[in-house]
Structure formats: structure tokens, C-alpha cells
Design a protein around this motif. Structure first.
Motif, mmCIF file in Angstrom:
data_model
loop_
_atom_site.group_PDB
_atom_site.id
_atom_site.type_symbol
_atom_site.label_atom_id
_atom_site.label_comp_id
_atom_site.label_asym_id
_atom_site.label_seq_id
_atom_site.Cartn_x
_atom_site.Cartn_y
_atom_site.Cartn_z
ATOM 1 N N THR A 10 0.826 -1.211 0.000
ATOM 2 C CA THR A 10 0.000 0.000 0.000
ATOM 3 C C THR A 10 0.855 1.252 0.000
ATOM 4 O O THR A 10 1.795 1.379 0.791
ATOM 5 C CB THR A 10 -0.931 0.024 1.229
ATOM 6 O OG1 THR A 10 -1.776 -1.135 1.197
ATOM 7 C CG2 THR A 10 -1.791 1.276 1.250
ATOM 8 N N ILE A 11 0.498 2.191 -0.892
ATOM 9 C CA ILE A 11 1.095 3.527 -0.922
ATOM 10 C C ILE A 11 0.032 4.500 -0.447
ATOM 11 O O ILE A 11 -1.066 4.550 -1.005
ATOM 12 C CB ILE A 11 1.559 3.907 -2.342
ATOM 13 C CG1 ILE A 11 2.602 2.911 -2.850
ATOM 14 C CG2 ILE A 11 2.126 5.323 -2.366
ATOM 15 C CD1 ILE A 11 2.949 3.091 -4.326
ATOM 16 N N VAL A 12 0.353 5.267 0.578
ATOM 17 C CA VAL A 12 -0.559 6.290 1.068
ATOM 18 C C VAL A 12 0.010 7.658 0.714
ATOM 19 O O VAL A 12 1.172 7.960 1.037
ATOM 20 C CB VAL A 12 -0.776 6.181 2.587
ATOM 21 C CG1 VAL A 12 -1.628 7.350 3.092
ATOM 22 C CG2 VAL A 12 -1.432 4.858 2.935
ATOM 23 N N LEU A 13 -0.798 8.460 0.044
ATOM 24 C CA LEU A 13 -0.433 9.840 -0.297
ATOM 25 C C LEU A 13 -1.225 10.783 0.594
ATOM 26 O O LEU A 13 -2.459 10.757 0.596
ATOM 27 C CB LEU A 13 -0.732 10.128 -1.771
ATOM 28 C CG LEU A 13 -0.582 11.589 -2.230
ATOM 29 C CD1 LEU A 13 0.877 12.039 -2.133
ATOM 30 C CD2 LEU A 13 -1.111 11.762 -3.659
ATOM 31 N N ALA A 28 1.105 5.771 -12.040
ATOM 32 C CA ALA A 28 0.384 5.070 -13.101
ATOM 33 C C ALA A 28 1.283 4.816 -14.301
ATOM 34 O O ALA A 28 1.222 3.739 -14.922
ATOM 35 C CB ALA A 28 -0.847 5.881 -13.514
ATOM 36 N N GLU A 29 2.104 5.795 -14.648
ATOM 37 C CA GLU A 29 3.003 5.645 -15.796
ATOM 38 C C GLU A 29 3.986 4.492 -15.598
ATOM 39 O O GLU A 29 4.416 3.861 -16.569
ATOM 40 C CB GLU A 29 3.760 6.947 -16.031
ATOM 41 C CG GLU A 29 2.880 8.072 -16.566
ATOM 42 C CD GLU A 29 3.529 9.441 -16.423
ATOM 43 O OE1 GLU A 29 4.714 9.497 -15.998
ATOM 44 O OE2 GLU A 29 2.870 10.447 -16.730
ATOM 45 N N ARG A 30 4.333 4.211 -14.343
ATOM 46 C CA ARG A 30 5.284 3.138 -14.049
ATOM 47 C C ARG A 30 4.595 1.817 -13.693
ATOM 48 O O ARG A 30 5.242 0.868 -13.267
ATOM 49 C CB ARG A 30 6.216 3.575 -12.911
ATOM 50 C CG ARG A 30 7.202 4.629 -13.360
ATOM 51 C CD ARG A 30 7.959 5.252 -12.198
ATOM 52 N NE ARG A 30 9.007 6.116 -12.691
ATOM 53 C CZ ARG A 30 8.822 7.349 -13.149
ATOM 54 N NH1 ARG A 30 7.598 7.848 -13.163
ATOM 55 N NH2 ARG A 30 9.834 8.071 -13.588
ATOM 56 N N GLY A 31 3.269 1.784 -13.815
ATOM 57 C CA GLY A 31 2.536 0.553 -13.561
ATOM 58 C C GLY A 31 2.327 0.237 -12.099
ATOM 59 O O GLY A 31 1.849 -0.852 -11.754
ATOM 60 N N LEU A 32 2.664 1.181 -11.204
ATOM 61 C CA LEU A 32 2.576 0.898 -9.774
ATOM 62 C C LEU A 32 1.138 0.861 -9.271
ATOM 63 O O LEU A 32 0.851 0.229 -8.250
ATOM 64 C CB LEU A 32 3.386 1.930 -8.986
ATOM 65 C CG LEU A 32 4.908 1.853 -9.185
ATOM 66 C CD1 LEU A 32 5.601 3.016 -8.494
ATOM 67 C CD2 LEU A 32 5.439 0.532 -8.643
ATOM 68 N N THR A 33 0.217 1.552 -9.969
ATOM 69 C CA THR A 33 -1.179 1.501 -9.520
ATOM 70 C C THR A 33 -1.786 0.124 -9.781
ATOM 71 O O THR A 33 -2.816 -0.221 -9.189
ATOM 72 C CB THR A 33 -2.014 2.577 -10.240
ATOM 73 O OG1 THR A 33 -1.837 2.438 -11.663
ATOM 74 C CG2 THR A 33 -1.598 3.962 -9.816
ATOM 75 N N ALA A 34 -1.156 -0.667 -10.663
ATOM 76 C CA ALA A 34 -1.647 -2.019 -10.929
ATOM 77 C C ALA A 34 -1.121 -3.030 -9.919
ATOM 78 O O ALA A 34 -1.726 -4.089 -9.719
ATOM 79 C CB ALA A 34 -1.252 -2.442 -12.341
ATOM 80 N N ASP A 76 -10.078 4.315 -13.100
ATOM 81 C CA ASP A 76 -9.392 3.309 -13.915
ATOM 82 C C ASP A 76 -8.182 2.710 -13.202
ATOM 83 O O ASP A 76 -7.832 1.543 -13.426
ATOM 84 C CB ASP A 76 -8.952 3.907 -15.249
ATOM 85 C CG ASP A 76 -10.129 4.232 -16.164
ATOM 86 O OD1 ASP A 76 -11.245 3.743 -15.883
ATOM 87 O OD2 ASP A 76 -9.934 4.980 -17.135
ATOM 88 N N HIS A 77 -7.548 3.507 -12.348
ATOM 89 C CA HIS A 77 -6.343 3.033 -11.667
ATOM 90 C C HIS A 77 -6.628 2.565 -10.237
ATOM 91 O O HIS A 77 -5.692 2.312 -9.475
ATOM 92 C CB HIS A 77 -5.271 4.117 -11.679
ATOM 93 C CG HIS A 77 -4.703 4.368 -13.044
ATOM 94 N ND1 HIS A 77 -3.737 3.570 -13.612
ATOM 95 C CD2 HIS A 77 -5.001 5.309 -13.968
ATOM 96 C CE1 HIS A 77 -3.452 4.018 -14.821
ATOM 97 N NE2 HIS A 77 -4.204 5.067 -15.068
ATOM 98 N N GLY A 78 -7.908 2.476 -9.890
ATOM 99 C CA GLY A 78 -8.273 1.921 -8.592
ATOM 100 C C GLY A 78 -7.789 2.734 -7.411
ATOM 101 O O GLY A 78 -7.561 2.188 -6.315
ATOM 102 N N ILE A 79 -7.643 4.029 -7.585
ATOM 103 C CA ILE A 79 -7.135 4.885 -6.509
ATOM 104 C C ILE A 79 -8.268 5.217 -5.543
ATOM 105 O O ILE A 79 -9.366 5.600 -5.957
ATOM 106 C CB ILE A 79 -6.538 6.176 -7.101
ATOM 107 C CG1 ILE A 79 -5.326 5.829 -7.987
ATOM 108 C CG2 ILE A 79 -6.127 7.152 -6.000
ATOM 109 C CD1 ILE A 79 -4.810 6.989 -8.809
#
Length: 865
Positions: A10-13, A28-34, A76-79
Motif C-alpha cells: 500500500t502507498i498512502v499519499l 500510473a506511468e510506471r505501472g505501480l497503480t496495478a 481506472d487506476h483503482g485509486i
């Protein structure tokens, strides 16, 4: 409630401003949201919005237009995005963040993007009623409500970037506005003494009062605790009902402090070159809350974006580092271009300054040059068009002399630098660190053919927007270099340029827009209705050639009426509350006492706001659409006619009093101004036209800042062309000198008709003169030497216009069919628009605009897991 990550890291912002949103995009650009669960805790009641453009909220931008958050992207990125629910505690041992609502989220990586808070000087009564800060949309709403109901005068503490924007907002709200700056000049961080002086003059000319070199000692209040004034450090007092503190910002690091993270002595969460906190490898900090590895807290958005990308890359196990950033900036403050780049203050050893300053026009340009000719930095005030090119050239030796880079066209600045002069490694977009080479690659390798496509491919131009102009130049240059035919058509309906359309209309005597579209439009446009670009452009061409091609010169006649923009449609200027302004022509600024009385009586009888304009005439504001014909009828009866303030046509010909009254005058400037204004009135052109006649070289009418300006000499008249005031000032160029009256008029006839013939849509004479191949020399060859053999035709076209001129107001009031359009509601012609309202101010009126309100938008696209 506790949310547990399970097997998914989990990444918390914490914080969802501009930098936080860029961090999400980088993930998202680096695929981390997946591969990660991403949770965002946002304090404000709405997701990320463009804080750089915050002041545009006062000019009508909605929260949706300011928003930087695409909810489809979030979905789309499940955020998981929680707005209005800020983080309140961090348990670093348990790696848990708890929000105000009680939501607890365990994290593998925590990213702090908490931004900054406004600094309010510790002066007595700083929290009094009527004191505000200028940071969020909620701040603006509170300021506006108080200004409308409780204040007539406002003061801004702080003359930096945000302070000037705040002062402009107060002025726009109708308040008498003051700026109090402790430093000896405005914008002390960005500009030097010379730049500050130019900025000061321009801002004071706008009606704002500036107090530099003084601090605020105390806020004065009345018995109820409301603000009534300020005591300043020089012993003076300033009466004001409202105070906005804009004295800088401080990092919001309280949450980090309370969790035991290391912060700097003057604030800021200490991070390393990967933007990881020095105290905890699981915690990152980016943006204005971070104290970077170089010991600096960056308050600009571009460094924040770079930090966001660095943090995302590090989390993805990619190599990245943030060691410092370019502090170059370009802004438009109160309508004034202000830019600084590189070593703007000349701190490098043995550097030299190249300076151009024109205090009258509010221009100041300084380049800092190294001993070896290297461009080190610079400051641009009043005209920052060259910012993109100059910033990209910083650190290299420019291919032309520094003098050529700062002198404006018409004042000795000849050579101009285009995109081809920049090396591939030159950074074009500092917000996203995009180089010229990357932009070229988007065209050549990714087949991008338009600026929007290049923006999407590279992100260039999607930040502050200051690079968009040079971005367009680069895209066009690269396409042409690749052998791609660049579509230079007027719009999607016509493949021809405006100049080509003019020649078609003139040669074939085409006198209707529909005929033009059906015969010469693109295949998909023929038989259609056209668009909002080509309809007024072609209508203007037809109107300017009307007598010659057999068309009606009356813009509300037949088909022409449907082609006009809003102002031309009602022969008046639409104002912000839906009312209109009426400007009668006052040739040369000369008016009789009887004429003044008539205007005064009309303004009184119709309850209009009156103001003397910079063009030496009187503007009457606040007319309802149904009142326009009634006002025109009284003006026409008194001998007035339309001043064409609403049209792309001649506005005014200013004048000084000339030799008739002035002891310095050498010619009758008023007579010449009247003759010229009556000759060229109603002449439709690609853009508005302004002129002036000065009776001597003292230039009191400011003729050299006009599209065509005339200055008297003992031997006749000097003619200057291509000048421009406004946002991008340009000195006019001398076209011919010591002309007789007849010679002068003949050359102006030729110049104006050649401009109308060859200029692009909405292109001022100043821009046209810089763009047209050969520039001034070519124009001189054509209109003075008749190198193309067309001067007889140009003179004939102007003669036809003069002979067939008719006042549009008089024509309209004598046509019952045309009068029928001047109603607010077609189905209720006698009913005025109830939205158009006014309130009193300084014994006149001003628009009564509704308070701006915000609805709390549900975040339907946010994922909840």
C-alpha cells in the motif's frame, strides 16, 4: 474503522494538490497503480485543482475548469481518494496513518505532499474580522463575500507573486486597493531594482497604490473588532476595511514533526536526493513541504513535479534523483508579463548586464551575460514573448548579439531567434522537464502532427502553459523539415489562409459567406453552416470590400447579421453582467460643451456608468439590450454616430491640441486627427485599429504606440506604422517622413488596405509587420515605391469605402425589422433581463454580480476497497 492492506503493498499519499496529482500520474506511468493499493487523504473538499491559476476563479472559471483531476483516471487506476478527510496522525512504528474521520490505513510507503500554509506576520489584531489569507478557493469565496458586503478599500500585505494577484482580485471586486511590501521593490525575489521600477509604474497606472519599504505594525480595529486600518512601520496609517496577508508561505510540516521526522531549522521535511525522508526510508516528502537535499524548499510547481517523478521512480526501484531545480518563472500578473530565468540578479563573478528600459511603455528587459558571451539569466517585464527561447539558451552563447535579444522591434532589434537556434538538449517545458529533442521525437518517431498530440505524448505545455507558443513553433518547424505539408488553412472549413480568401473574394466578387463556403470550402464543409472561426473572418472580408464587390456594408443586413460575433451582433460591447456599453465617436477627442451635455443627460436618464477612455472619448456602461436603440436615437439626433468600439475596425485617432493652442506645436494635429478618423471610420479589418496624431516631437498623443501614428515636423508629417500598446507593447516603425497632407493620407490609404489584404485573422498590425516576409522594408517597397504595382487598386478600394460609409446606429434605428432583435427575450420583448442588475458605487453604478458558490461534488469515480 481500519483498512488493512492484506497481501497488496500500500502507498498512502497525504495531500492532493498539484504535486500530489502529478505523483499519482507518475505511479500510473510506471505501472505501480496495478501492483499497489493507492490511498489518498485530501484535506480540501475537492480533489487537486490548478492553484497557479487560482485568481482566474474571479474572472469566471469554475471549480470544474480549474480541476486537474480526471475522475476516470482515479477510477481506472483503482485509486482510493478521500476528500475533506486529512491525515491527523502517523504511527511510524506501526506504519499507520489515521485520518480525521477515524479511517486508519496501514502503509508500506507513505508520501507526504502537504504543501505549505500562508505566513501571517505576528502583528496585533492579525486575526480580526476582515483579515484573510489568499491560498484556496474557500479563501477567495470569503474575501469576495466580505468585499461585497463590508468593504470599499482593501490592502494586501506582500508584493510578491501571489500578493499582486490578490491585489488584482480586490481591484476587480471594486475595492480601492493598496499593496504593502516590506522590501524596497515589488517581487524582490524575481526581479531587480530596474524591473521592480517598471512593474511599479505599470501597476500604479492601473489605479493600485503601492507602499514599498514599509512593514505592517498593527491592524487597527473598531469597537466591534472589524478592520478599519493599518499602522505602518514608517509611522503612517492606511485606512482599509479588508486586509489580505500574502507575505509568503511556510512548509506544512506539522504532521511530520509530530511523528518524529527530521525537519529543517526554518521548516521543511528533510529528504535525500531520492525525496526519501532522512529519518525513515518508508516515508517520502515532495513539493512545498519538503526540504530538498540541496537545502532549499521549492515553492514553484515545476520542481514539485520533478520531486513527484523522482519519488515515484524510486518506489518503482528505478534510478532517479532530485538535486535542485530551475527557478525560472513566467507569469501574467495584473495583465503584465513578468519573467525571470537563470542568474537573474547577476550574482556570477564578472558578469555583465545588457538592459533595455522604456518606462513609458512599462518595458524592462535585462540579460545577464558572462565574460565569454554565455547567457546566464535575465528578467523580462512587460514583454516576455522571448522567454521560452531565452530560457532554453541559458548556459550557452546565443547565435546573435545580446543587444538584438532585448531591443524590441522598431527600436533597433532586428534579428529574431526561432526554435531552430535551440539545441536538442534545451529544456522547453520546465514544468515537466521536456527537451526540444523530446518534442522533435514526438513528431518524427511518434507521428504527432498537432500541438495537442505532442502535449499528450510528452506532457509539454500541460503545466503552467508558458511554453505553448514555442511548442507550436517547434511542431510546425519539425513537420516542415520532415517534408510534411502543414495545414495553414483558416479553420476546418477552409484550407485557404485569410489572405487567400481575401484574394478570392476580391477577384471573383463573391459577396456572401454561403457562396464562399459552398465553392471554396473543404469537401466536408461545403453545404454546411461553417464555424465560429471562419464566419466572422469572412464576414469581415466581405464588409471591408463591400462597395467594390456589390455587397451591403451594413453588418446587420441579411446573411451578414448571422455571421457576426456578440458585440457586432448588437453594435455594442457586451459587459460581464450581460449589459452593454455605448461609445459614440468623438473624432480627434474634440467635443463641444453641447455635446458633453447631451452625453451627460443620456447617461443620467438611462442610469449609465460613465468613464473617459484612453482613446479620448466617453464610454457609457450598463445599457440593457432593449435600451440600446433608444440611446442611439438620442445620440444620432445630437449629431453623434457609432464609435465602433465593438468592431474589428478603426477605434479612435487621438490627438494633442497641436499648434492651435500649444506653444510647442508645429502642425494642426487636431484637424488632421479629425480628418483621419472621419475618413477611416467603419473600416472593417482583421483586428482593431488605433491611431494618434502628435503636433510635435514631444509626442503627447503617443503616436508611436499605435497601428498608424503621425508626428508633426516643421516640414510636414512623419508616418509610423505597426505600433501596439496593451499586453505586448511595440514601438511603431518610421515608414515615411516630412509628408504633405495629401501624401500622408495617400500612404495611410495604401498601408491600411495592404494590411487588410494580407494579414491573418485577428492579427494586429504589429504582429503582421513582424511576420510578413521582408517586414518593414517589404511594406515600404509596396506602399511607398509601389513595387507590386497595386497601389492604384489599394487607393481605389479605400476611396470606395469612404464614399459608401454609413453610420450603423442611424441605419439600425430607421429599420423596424432590425430593431426587433434588440430584446432580452424574443417571446417577451417588453421584459428586461432580470439577471442584469446594478449596485451603487462612488455616485455611479457597477454590476451586481452573484456571489460565487461551490457545490461539494461527490467523488463517484473514486474506488473504495
Amino acid at each position: 474503522m481500519t483498512a488493512t492492506p492484506g497481501a497488496t503493498p500500500t502507498i498512502v499519499l497525504v495531500g492532493h494538490g498539484m504535486v500530489g496529482q502529478r505523483f499519482l500520474e507518475a505511479l500510473a506511468e510506471r505501472g505501480l497503480t496495478a501492483t499497489h493499493r493507492v490511498v489518498v487523504l485530501c484535506e480540501e473538499p475537492r480533489p487537486a485543482y490548478d492553484r497557479v491559476q487560482l485568481t482566474s476563479y474571479f474572472s469566471g472559471k469554475t471549480p470544474e475548469e480549474l480541476s486537474m483531476t480526471d475522475m476516470e483516471f482515479i477510477k481506472d487506476h483503482g485509486i482510493e481518494l478521500y476528500v475533506g478527510d486529512p491525515a491527523e496522525t502517523i504511527d511510524r512504528d506501526a506504519r499507520r496513518v489515521t485520518a480525521r474521520s477515524g479511517l486508519a490505513v496501514d502503509y508500506d510507503v507513505l508520501v507526504l505532499a502537504t504543501g505549505s500554509y500562508p505566513f501571517v506576520p505576528p502583528v496585533p489584531n492579525k486575526d480580526a474580522e476582515g483579515c484573510f489569507v489568499y491560498r484556496t478557493i474557500e479563501d477567495l469565496l470569503a474575501i469576495e463575500e466580505y468585499a461585497r458586503s463590508r468593504a470599499t478599500t482593501g490592502a494586501v500585505v506582500g508584493g510578491g507573486l501571489l500578493g499582486l494577484e490578490a491585489a488584482g482580485a480586490l481591484k476587480g471586486l471594486g475595492l480601492t486597493s493598496h499593496i504593502v511590501e516590506f522590501a524596497p521593490r515589488l517581487m524582490p525575489v524575481q526581479v531587480d531594482e530596474g524591473g521592480g521600477a517598471a512593474l511599479l509604474r505599470t501597476i500604479e497606472e492601473m489605479g493600485l497604490s503601492v507602499h514599498t519599504g514599509v512593514g505592517t505594525q498593527e491592524i487597527v480595529t473598531d469597537a466591534s473588532g472589524a478592520v478599519t486600518g493599518m499602522k505602518l512601520s514608517d509611522g503612517s496609517e492606511l485606512a482599509t476595511d479588508l486586509v489580505v496577508f500574502s507575505a509568503g508561505v511556510r512548509p506544512r510540516d506539522q504532521l511530520a514533526r509530530e511523528s518524529g521526522l527530521t525537519v529543517g531549522e526554518r521548516g521543511g521535511i528533510a529528504v535525500d536526493e531520492q525525496c526519501r525522508t532522512v529519518s525513515d526510508p518508508h516515508v517520502f516528502a515532495i513539493g512545498e513541504c519538503a526540504l530538498a537535499a540541496d537545502g532549499r524548499v521549492y515553492g514553484l510547481v515545476a520542481p514539485g513535479y520533478e520531486q513527484a517523478e523522482t519519488a515515484a521512480a524510486t518506489i518503482a526501484a528505478d534510478e532517479a534523483s532530485f538535486t535542485g531545480a530551475d527557478l525560472s518563472t513566467k507569469l501574467k500578473l495584473l495583465g503584465v508579463d513578468v519573467a525571470s530565468f537563470g542568474d537573474a540578479h547577476g550574482t556570477a563573478e564578472d558578469c555583465l548586464d545588457v538592459v533595455y528600459s522604456d518606462s513609458r511603455s512599462g518595458l524592462y528587459k535585462k540579460l545577464v551575460i558572462g565574460r565569454d558571451g554565455t547567457l546566464l539569466g535575465g528578467i523580462l517585464i512587460g514583454d516576455a514573448d522571448a522567454y521560452g527561447t531565452l530560457r532554453a539558451l541559458t548556459g550557452s552563447v546565443p547565435p546573435i548579439s545580446p543587444e538584438s535579444l532585448v531591443l524590441p522591434a522598431g527600436a533597433g532589434g532586428g534579428a529574431q531567434l526561432g526554435p531552430s537556434a535551440l539545441p536538442d538538449e534545451a529544456v522547453i517545458c520546465s514544468c515537466h522537464n521536456v527537451t526540444k529533442g523530446t518534442i522533435r521525437g514526438a513528431v518524427t518517431e511518434h507521428s504527432c502532427t498537432t500541438v495537442p498530440e505532442v502535449k499528450k505524448c510528452t506532457k509539454a505545455g500541460t503545466g503552467c502553459g508558458s511554453c505553448v507558443k514555442i511548442l507550436g513553433q517547434l511542431v510546425t518547424a519539425e513537420l516542415e523539415a520532415s517534408g510534411v505539408e502543414v495545414d495553414k488553412g483558416l479553420c476546418g472549413c477552409f484550407s485557404q489562409t485569410r489572405e487567400e480568401l481575401y484574394e478570392i473574394v476580391l477577384a471573383l466578387r463573391i459577396n456572401t459567406y454561403q457562396d464562399m463556403l459552398d465553392r471554396y470550402g473543404r469537401d466536408g464543409a461545403r453545404g454546411g453552416d461553417g464555424c465560429d472561426v471562419c464566419k466572422p473572418a469572412v464576414a469581415s472580408i466581405i464588409a471591408s470590400l463591400a462597395p467594390t464587390i456589390g455587397a451591403s456594408g451594413y453588418v446587420l443586413d441579411g446573411e451578414q447579421a448571422a455571421l457576426q460575433e456578440t458585440n457586432d451582433h448588437f453594435l455594442a460591447n457586451l459587459q460581464k453582467n450581460g449589459s452593454y456599453s455605448v461609445v459614440p465617436r468623438i473624432p480627434g477627442g474634440e467635443i463641444t460643451p453641447e455635446g458633453l451635455i447631451v452625453i451627460g443627460e443620456i447617461a443620467r436618464d438611462f442610469g449609465l456608468y460613465t468613464k473617459i477612455t484612453g482613446g479620448q472619448r466617453i464610454d457609457m456602461f450598463g445599457a440593457r439590450v432593449e435600451q440600446l436603440p433608444l440611446i442611439w436615437a438620442r445620440l444620432v439626433d445630437a449629431g453623434f454616430e457609432s464609435g465602433h468600439a465593438y468592431g474589428k475596425s478603426l477605434r479612435t485617432v487621438k490627438s494633442c491640441v497641436g499648434q492651435t493652442w500649444c506653444r510647442y506645436g508645429v502642425q494642426d494635429s487636431v484637424r488632421m486627427a479629425i480628418d483621419l478618423e472621419l475618413r477611416y471610420r467603419g473600416l472593417r479589418s482583421p483586428h482593431k485599429l488605433k491611431s494618434a496624431v502628435s503636433g510635435c516631437a514631444r509626442e503627447c498623443a503617443e503616436a508611436q504606440s499605435k497601428d498608424f501614428g503621425i508626428i508633426a515636423t516643421s516640414n510636414g508629417w512623419n508616418l509610423y506604422v505597426g505600433g501596439n500598446g496593451g499586453a505586448t507593447p511595440r514601438h511603431a516603425d518610421l515608414l515615411a517622413q516630412d509628408l504633405s497632407d495629401a501624401e500622408l493620407i495617400r500612404l495611410i490609404d495604401r498601408f491600411l488596405m495592404f494590411y487588410i489584404r494580407t494579414a491573418d485573422r485577428l492579427e494586429r498590425t504589429s504582429t503582421w509587420l513582424d511576420r510578413i516576409p521582408g517586414g518593414l522594408d517589404h511594406v515600404r517597397d509596396v506602399v511607398v515605391e509601389d513595387s507590386l504595382g497595386i497601389c492604384e487598386e489599394l487607393e481605389s478600394l479605400m476611396a470606395a469605402h469612404v464614399a459608401n460609409y454609413a453610420d450603423e446606429w442611424a441605419t439600425t434605428i430607421n429599420d423596424p425589422e432590425k430593431l426587433a432583435r434588440f430584446v432580452s427575450f424574443v417571446n417577451a420583448p417588453d421584459t428586461p433581463d432580470p439577471v442584469v442588475g446594478f449596485v451603487p458605487e462612488r455616485d455611479q453604478i457597477k454590476p451586481d454580480l452573484p456571489l460565487l458558490t461551490i457545490g461539494h461534488r461527490p467523488l463517484e469515480g473514486s474506488a473504495q476497497r
